[in-house]
Design an enzyme around this catalytic site. Structure first.
Site, PDB file in Angstrom:
ATOM      1  N   GLU A  35       0.839  -1.188   0.000  1.00 43.22           N
ATOM      2  CA  GLU A  35       0.000   0.000   0.000  1.00 43.22           C
ATOM      3  C   GLU A  35       0.884   1.253   0.000  1.00 43.22           C
ATOM      4  OE1 GLU A  35      -3.877   1.611   2.508  1.00 43.22           O
ATOM      5  OE2 GLU A  35      -2.319   0.497   3.569  1.00 43.22           O
ATOM      6  N   LYS A  65     -10.035   0.472  -2.485  1.00 48.54           N
ATOM      7  CA  LYS A  65     -10.113   0.098  -1.074  1.00 48.54           C
ATOM      8  C   LYS A  65     -11.477   0.470  -0.492  1.00 48.54           C
ATOM      9  CE  LYS A  65      -7.532   0.758   3.266  1.00 48.54           C
ATOM     10  NZ  LYS A  65      -6.375   1.465   3.881  1.00 48.54           N
ATOM     11  N   CYS A  81      -4.986  -3.621   3.110  1.00 47.83           N
ATOM     12  CA  CYS A  81      -4.711  -3.243   4.501  1.00 47.83           C
ATOM     13  C   CYS A  81      -5.901  -3.448   5.451  1.00 47.83           C
ATOM     14  CB  CYS A  81      -4.208  -1.806   4.546  1.00 47.83           C
ATOM     15  SG  CYS A  81      -3.292  -1.380   6.049  1.00 47.83           S
TER      16      CYS A  81
END
Length: 270
Positions: free
Chosen positions: A40, A113, A155
């Site tokens: 990321e 995301k 993440c």
């Protein structure tokens, strides 16, 4: 099928980070990886979270995306590009997009995301508000790759098992988790969350992390790792930039799913 997780300590300058990413991707390809995963924020860890707005690109072109496409084609390597800040029409915020390039340099998938890190770290004077500069995505994304059908995440997504269950139901055999985990949450939860997502879905997990101290004063946990479908950690790199390599055994995974058919026993949907 050999895959790689790239671990970086990204800086505030895009050009410097792209050069480092290119070197590590070349190292992964030379070692035999067919697919490599970048962490990321691999292209920028700015001094302020809003710095990514200044370097955000239009979908389909720009220095970051061009480098990824050219590197994939030059190395004959599939690349899962952690997150790239992409502009969103009508929005001041950007999308944190995980982009997938095939070995000919074509972008074949994009995942924005979904779950944004808006938290105060327990016991620390440390807070994050990703939603201030990032627009959350909406769509679950899986894509066929040489290493199997891939489910994309980023993440903080790893804390939401329902996302991974949906990807598993869509045929995913492995997941990527590019990340920039904080040190406190990494020490407490990183490995156990990754292994849980692998075990409950009988899917491999390739987690590429940021590691070390960054220009904004943030410290990231590192510990990039590759985990097999049974939850075994095949390889890990605690700190320092570098490449983590392991083989994903599709035949062993298929046999495990046949002999231990937990995925077919679900009664509560995805």
């Amino acid at each position: 099928m050999q895959v790689a997780a790239i671990q970086m300590t990204s800086a505030a300058g895009v050009a410097e980070n792209l050069a480092t990413a290119g070197q590590l991707l070349a190292e992964a390809a030379a070692a035999g990886a067919r697919v490599a995963v970048l962490p990321e924020n691999f292209a920028i860890m700015g001094r302020r979270e809003a710095d990514k707005l200044a370097v955000a690109e239009l979908p389909g072109g720009g220095p970051i995306q061009d480098m990824l496409a050219q590197t994939a084609a030059r190395l004959g390597l599939w690349i899962v590009a952690g997150t790239v800040p992409l502009r969103v029409a009508g929005e001041s915020r950007v999308a944190a997009a995980s982009l997938v390039y095939d070995a000919e340099g074509r972008q074949v998938a994009r995942y924005d995301k979904i779950h944004l890190f808006d938290v105060d770290i327990p016991g620390r004077d440390e807070a994050y508000r990703e939603s201030a500069n990032n627009r959350p995505g909406d769509d679950v994304v899986v894509v066929d790759t040489p290493a199997g059908r891939l489910g994309l995440s980023v993440c903080y997504d790893v804390r939401f098992p329902e996302l991974f269950r949906q990807m598993s139901a869509a045929g995913a055999t492995w997941f990527t988790v590019p990340a920039a985990f904080t040190v406190p949450t990494g020490e407490a939860h990183w490995e156990v969350l990754l292994r849980a997502r692998a075990i409950e879905n009988l899917c491999a997990v390739v987690a590429a992390a940021q590691a070390g101290d960054h220009a904004n004063g943030r410290a990231t946990y590192g510990h990039s790792m590759i985990i097999d479908h049974w939850g075994r950690v095949l390889a890990v790199r605690p700190q320092q930039p570098g490449v983590v390599l392991a083989n994903l055994d599709a035949a062993a995974q298929a046999e495990a799913r046949q002999r231990f058919p937990a995925l077919t026993h679900r009664r509560l949907g995805c």
